[in-house]
Design an enzyme around this catalytic site. Structure first.
Site, PDB file in Angstrom:
ATOM      1  N   GLU A 207     -16.476 -40.613 -13.703  1.00 48.69           N
ATOM      2  CA  GLU A 207     -15.772 -39.794 -15.143  1.00 48.69           C
ATOM      3  C   GLU A 207     -14.339 -39.613 -14.453  1.00 48.69           C
ATOM      4  O   GLU A 207     -13.969 -39.167 -13.205  1.00 48.69           O
ATOM      5  CB  GLU A 207     -16.606 -38.826 -15.391  1.00 48.69           C
ATOM      6  CG  GLU A 207     -18.027 -39.027 -15.905  1.00 48.69           C
ATOM      7  CD  GLU A 207     -17.924 -39.891 -17.187  1.00 48.69           C
ATOM      8  OE1 GLU A 207     -16.861 -40.045 -17.784  1.00 48.69           O
ATOM      9  OE2 GLU A 207     -19.174 -40.485 -17.520  1.00 48.69           O
TER      10      GLU A 207
ATOM     11  N   ASN B  40      -9.948 -42.905 -22.661  1.00 53.00           N
ATOM     12  CA  ASN B  40     -10.112 -41.758 -23.537  1.00 53.00           C
ATOM     13  C   ASN B  40      -9.134 -40.836 -22.669  1.00 53.00           C
ATOM     14  O   ASN B  40      -8.792 -39.795 -23.446  1.00 53.00           O
ATOM     15  CB  ASN B  40     -11.477 -41.112 -23.026  1.00 53.00           C
ATOM     16  CG  ASN B  40     -12.558 -42.174 -23.832  1.00 53.00           C
ATOM     17  OD1 ASN B  40     -12.225 -42.824 -24.724  1.00 53.00           O
ATOM     18  ND2 ASN B  40     -13.815 -42.080 -23.168  1.00 53.00           N
TER      19      ASN B  40
ATOM     20  N   TYR C  37      -7.901 -44.932 -13.202  1.00 54.45           N
ATOM     21  CA  TYR C  37      -9.163 -44.700 -14.184  1.00 54.45           C
ATOM     22  C   TYR C  37      -8.800 -45.978 -15.159  1.00 54.45           C
ATOM     23  O   TYR C  37      -8.124 -45.746 -16.089  1.00 54.45           O
ATOM     24  CB  TYR C  37      -8.896 -43.458 -14.911  1.00 54.45           C
ATOM     25  CG  TYR C  37     -10.126 -43.149 -15.800  1.00 54.45           C
ATOM     26  CD1 TYR C  37     -11.291 -43.152 -15.296  1.00 54.45           C
ATOM     27  CD2 TYR C  37     -10.073 -43.242 -17.344  1.00 54.45           C
ATOM     28  CE1 TYR C  37     -12.455 -43.017 -16.275  1.00 54.45           C
ATOM     29  CE2 TYR C  37     -11.115 -42.976 -17.885  1.00 54.45           C
ATOM     30  CZ  TYR C  37     -12.367 -42.858 -17.488  1.00 54.45           C
ATOM     31  OH  TYR C  37     -13.437 -42.732 -18.178  1.00 54.45           O
TER      32      TYR C  37
ATOM     33  N   GLU D  66     -14.589 -50.053 -18.165  1.00 53.51           N
ATOM     34  CA  GLU D  66     -15.276 -50.816 -18.588  1.00 53.51           C
ATOM     35  C   GLU D  66     -14.772 -51.596 -19.992  1.00 53.51           C
ATOM     36  O   GLU D  66     -14.806 -52.758 -20.351  1.00 53.51           O
ATOM     37  CB  GLU D  66     -16.953 -50.881 -18.701  1.00 53.51           C
ATOM     38  CG  GLU D  66     -17.038 -50.152 -20.193  1.00 53.51           C
ATOM     39  CD  GLU D  66     -16.882 -48.470 -19.850  1.00 53.51           C
ATOM     40  OE1 GLU D  66     -17.024 -47.953 -20.927  1.00 53.51           O
ATOM     41  OE2 GLU D  66     -16.692 -48.062 -18.800  1.00 53.51           O
TER      42      GLU D  66
ATOM     43  N   ASN E 286     -14.727 -41.407 -30.832  1.00 54.77           N
ATOM     44  CA  ASN E 286     -14.115 -40.632 -31.592  1.00 54.77           C
ATOM     45  C   ASN E 286     -12.936 -41.111 -32.492  1.00 54.77           C
ATOM     46  O   ASN E 286     -11.667 -41.269 -31.932  1.00 54.77           O
ATOM     47  CB  ASN E 286     -13.612 -39.546 -30.397  1.00 54.77           C
ATOM     48  CG  ASN E 286     -14.447 -38.986 -29.810  1.00 54.77           C
ATOM     49  OD1 ASN E 286     -15.517 -38.718 -30.371  1.00 54.77           O
ATOM     50  ND2 ASN E 286     -14.618 -38.935 -28.398  1.00 54.77           N
TER      51      ASN E 286
END
Length: 293
Positions: free
Chosen positions: A71, A169, A175, A178, A129
């Site tokens: 994360e 995000n 970062y 997938e 979102n």
């Protein structure tokens, strides 16, 4: 060796691919073997709620604790819990002790003949979102409050699109998730990316004899290359009308491919054995939070 994994991500232990040298290593989830383990992998999201989730048994001398996270920093609470406890890091960050990316490409030496999937639609975007006040023309949106995505038909659905919006995000160094590797690259779409800078996507970083992170410049489209969403949209529409120019985004596949990953967690853990064999002298990291953020 003990591993702590989320119940949703169980995998067969001691079944690493042949390219990983795991001779002399034993992976186990049997916590009664803790006192004899040379290393313990701590998956951050599983141990970050309270310090009581960390091992309670006295830590054996020279046992290495490996901090593992897939994360991004702002979704990794209570990093301070790890202060002065961790010996090795494992994450998507290239500067981790154990580099565990979401995906990579390898040289197939001409062994794979790639064919662009048949395209019937322009662009897709899967997002959880979604802001209903935003409007997107000619982009099919999947997720909450939008089109339902059937997981068992995801390959069939996304491969029919020319472009996939691989928007991360959160923007952090290295970062690249997938969204890029699976939803776009693996399924034969041209990724339209928003995340770290273009240079970060283009890095060529040989990690060992088998793993490379090399993203050719003509493999994706970065939103930062355009002055406005309208300019980006115009460019995508121009590619839609120019088949030869569109196909250039697949030229890199004549030399490279994305290895299939039935369970990316398995590959991440399989790297631990080699890392322990090559580990630097025993040391403790004062602050994971300072490094990760």
């Amino acid at each position: 060796m003990e591993t702590k994994t989320n119940k949703l991500h169980r995998f067969a232990l001691n079944t690493c691919p042949k390219k990983f040298d795991n001779s002399g290593c034993l992976y186990t989830a049997d916590r009664t073997l803790y006192s004899s383990a040379h290393a313990v992998v701590l998956h951050h999201r599983d141990v970050c709620t309270t310090k009581r989730q960390l091992p309670k048994t006295p830590r054996p001398s020279n046992q290495r604790w490996i901090w593992f996270s897939r994360e991004y920093p702002s979704y990794s609470p209570n990093l301070s819990f790890m202060n002065n406890l961790i010996n090795l890091t494992m994450s998507y960050r290239v500067d981790s002790d154990i580099f565990a990316p979401y995906g990579w490409i390898e040289n197939h030496n001409g062994a794979i003949n790639f064919t662009i999937p048949r395209k019937t639609k322009l662009a897709a975007w899967a997002i959880s979102n979604w802001n209903p006040n935003e409007t997107f023309r000619e982009v099919d949106i999947y997720g909450r409050q939008r089109q339902k995505l059937q997981r068992d038909k995801q390959t069939e659905i996304f491969s029919a699109y020319k472009f996939y919006f691989a928007f991360e995000n959160s923007i952090h160094v290295d970062y690249i998730t997938e969204k890029f590797w699976y939803n776009a690259i693996s399924l034969g779409c041209v990724p339209v990316v928003m995340g770290p800078p273009r240079e970060n996507y283009e890095r060529f970083i040989p990690r060992d004899a088998f793993i490379h992170r090399f993203i050719p410049r003509d493999a994706f489209i970065h939103v930062d290359d355009f002055s406005s969403p309208q300019e980006l949209a115009s460019y995508l529409q121009s590619l839609d009308k120019d088949e030869e120019k569109y196909k250039q985004y697949f030229n890199w596949r004549s030399q490279y491919y994305v290895p299939p990953q039935d369970n990316p967690w398995t590959v991440s853990y399989c790297r631990v054995c080699k890392a322990l064999k090559d580990a630097p002298p025993y040391r403790t990291i004062a602050s994971i939070e300072k490094w990760f953020k």
